[in-house]
Design a protein around this motif. Structure first.
Motif, PDB file in Angstrom:
ATOM      1  N   CYS A 167       0.214 -11.836  -3.896  1.00 19.17           N
ATOM      2  CA  CYS A 167      -0.078 -10.696  -4.773  1.00 19.17           C
ATOM      3  C   CYS A 167      -1.182 -11.096  -5.744  1.00 19.17           C
ATOM      4  O   CYS A 167      -1.166 -12.186  -6.289  1.00 19.17           O
ATOM      5  N   ILE A 205      -1.764  -9.829  -8.615  1.00 20.53           N
ATOM      6  CA  ILE A 205      -1.336  -9.723 -10.016  1.00 20.53           C
ATOM      7  C   ILE A 205      -0.426 -10.896 -10.398  1.00 20.53           C
ATOM      8  O   ILE A 205      -0.725 -11.634 -11.326  1.00 20.53           O
ATOM      9  N   CYS A 206       0.650 -11.101  -9.652  1.00 24.38           N
ATOM     10  CA  CYS A 206       1.622 -12.125 -10.059  1.00 24.38           C
ATOM     11  C   CYS A 206       1.525 -13.386  -9.213  1.00 24.38           C
ATOM     12  O   CYS A 206       2.216 -14.363  -9.505  1.00 24.38           O
ATOM     13  N   CYS A 221       3.353  -6.414  -2.486  1.00 26.77           N
ATOM     14  CA  CYS A 221       4.140  -7.267  -3.375  1.00 26.77           C
ATOM     15  C   CYS A 221       5.514  -6.629  -3.623  1.00 26.77           C
ATOM     16  O   CYS A 221       5.594  -5.438  -3.888  1.00 26.77           O
ATOM     17  N   VAL A 257       7.312  -6.952  -6.142  1.00 28.05           N
ATOM     18  CA  VAL A 257       7.407  -6.559  -7.557  1.00 28.05           C
ATOM     19  C   VAL A 257       6.446  -5.432  -7.870  1.00 28.05           C
ATOM     20  O   VAL A 257       6.802  -4.432  -8.483  1.00 28.05           O
ATOM     21  N   HIS A 258       5.191  -5.610  -7.433  1.00 29.85           N
ATOM     22  CA  HIS A 258       4.167  -4.586  -7.655  1.00 29.85           C
ATOM     23  C   HIS A 258       4.003  -3.798  -6.364  1.00 29.85           C
ATOM     24  O   HIS A 258       3.107  -4.093  -5.566  1.00 29.85           O
TER      25      HIS A 258
HETATM   26 ZN    ZN Z   1       2.959  -8.906  -7.751  1.00 24.88          ZN
END
Ligand code: ZN
Length: 64
Positions: free
Chosen positions: A8, A10-11, A20, A22-23
């Motif tokens: 991902c 972002i994370c 992702c 989470v995202h």
């Molecule tokens: Zn993420």
């Protein structure tokens, strides 16, 4: 046996999914380098420095 992991942007979490976990909207990428396995974010200097708060596998660098 090698599994293709995706990161991902972002994370930096590594996953085998296209998105992702989470995202949900963020598409994961093959363009990442190196990884860390974090079991204990509280006790890990690397995790703290990378801003990782949850256990898991993370890429060290993700090309964005
Ligand atoms: Zn993420």
């Amino acid at each position: 046996m090698k599994k293709q992991y995706l990161a991902c942007k972002i994370c930096k979490r590594l996953t085998t999914d296209q998105f992702c976990p989470v995202h949900g909207d963020e598409k994961t990428t093959e363009e990442w380098f190196g990884f860390v396995i974090v079991n204990d974010p509280e006790g890990s200097v690397i995790a703290k420095r990378a801003g990782i708060t949850e256990p898991g596998m993370y890429a060290i660098k993700v090309r964005s």
